[in-house]
Design an enzyme around this catalytic site. Structure first.
Site, PDB file in Angstrom:
ATOM      1  N   CYS A 142       0.837  -1.198   0.000  1.00  0.00           N
ATOM      2  CA  CYS A 142       0.000   0.000   0.000  1.00  0.00           C
ATOM      3  C   CYS A 142       0.872   1.249   0.000  1.00  0.00           C
ATOM      4  CB  CYS A 142      -0.983  -0.051   1.169  1.00  0.00           C
ATOM      5  SG  CYS A 142      -2.351   1.132   1.020  1.00  0.00           S
ATOM      6  N   HIS A 156      -3.271  -5.770   1.128  1.00  0.00           N
ATOM      7  CA  HIS A 156      -2.525  -5.982   2.369  1.00  0.00           C
ATOM      8  C   HIS A 156      -2.418  -7.465   2.738  1.00  0.00           C
ATOM      9  CE1 HIS A 156      -2.318  -1.765   3.964  1.00  0.00           C
ATOM     10  NE2 HIS A 156      -3.239  -1.603   3.023  1.00  0.00           N
ATOM     11  N   GLU A 175      -0.526  -8.729   4.929  1.00  0.00           N
ATOM     12  CA  GLU A 175      -0.291  -8.880   6.375  1.00  0.00           C
ATOM     13  C   GLU A 175      -1.587  -9.003   7.158  1.00  0.00           C
ATOM     14  OE1 GLU A 175      -0.658  -4.375   5.994  1.00  0.00           O
ATOM     15  OE2 GLU A 175      -0.264  -6.129   4.747  1.00  0.00           O
TER      16      GLU A 175
END
Length: 223
Positions: free
Chosen positions: A85, A194, A196
């Site tokens: 991002c 994302h 994560e």
């Protein structure tokens, strides 16, 4: 193996990235934007958020942080670097990745689960996937539209530098549905979604994000 995660003023997802590293079997090392060393890490994650408040444009100020000089040098030497991002925006501003990021075509912040297709499964961060595999991770951004001139788009398509593409409706107007790209060497990858946030059972749409981090760890071991 140690993976460093950079924190800038305005970073939001640095702690999530460190958690993803730990859940994937690595040692997470916190790096500060003012650091003049990478503390002997084996790979680096440049996380999401709003570094320096996204003043000027997203990633434009963070690109000049002291730690980024070290990241740029290490990336050019072959170290695996992942930009997520805002981190993707910083890597394009640093000229480690092609293209640029502008506001979503609908001019609104977007947050949703997103299906991606893996276009290049030969990078340091995607080697655990199969080519054309569809994965599901979280997407949340305001300036997530990937753009480049036609010559650049044709070149990265031809050279296999498109790493991920959006599946279904294009969420932000990105050129040719591109969600993420890689450098020519394959050690630097950036994407707007994302991974994560997709590493733990019960949190996020899948565990697909964990493969990003295990891929990098295996790359370091084998190199």
């Amino acid at each position: 193996m140690k993976i460093g995660v950079v924190t800038f003023p305005g970073s939001l997802d640095d702690s999530d990235a460190r958690r993803a590293v730990r859940l994937s079997g690595g040692e997470a090392v916190a790096l500060w934007h003012g650091d003049a060393t990478l503390r002997d890490v084996d790979a680096v994650v440049v996380p999401g958020g709003f570094s320096y408040g996204d003043y000027l444009r997203a990633g434009a100020i963070a690109r000049f942080a002291p730690v980024m000089g070290e990241v740029i040098t290490a990336a050019k030497g072959g170290m695996p670097v992942l930009g997520i991002c805002n981190g993707f925006q910083i890597l394009t501003e640093s000229h480690l990745l092609p293209g640029s990021m502008i506001q979503n075509d609908h001019r609104r912040f977007l947050c949703r689960d997103q299906v991606l297709r893996v276009e290049n499964a030969a990078t340091a961060w995607t080697a655990g996937f199969a080519a054309d595999q569809e994965i599901s991770v979280v997407l949340k951004n305001q300036e997530g539209q990937f753009v480049a001139d036609r010559a650049t788009l044709d070149r990265i398509e031809g050279e296999g530098q498109v790493a991920f593409r959006y599946v279904g409706v294009n969420p932000n107007g990105s050129s040719r549905d591109i969600a993420g790209v890689t450098n020519e060497r394959g050690n630097v990858v950036g994407l707007m979604p994302h991974p994560e946030h997709a590493v733990e059972e019960g949190f996020g749409p899948s565990l697909d994000g964990r493969t990003f981090f295990t891929s990098a760890l295996e790359q370091v071991v084998s190199s």
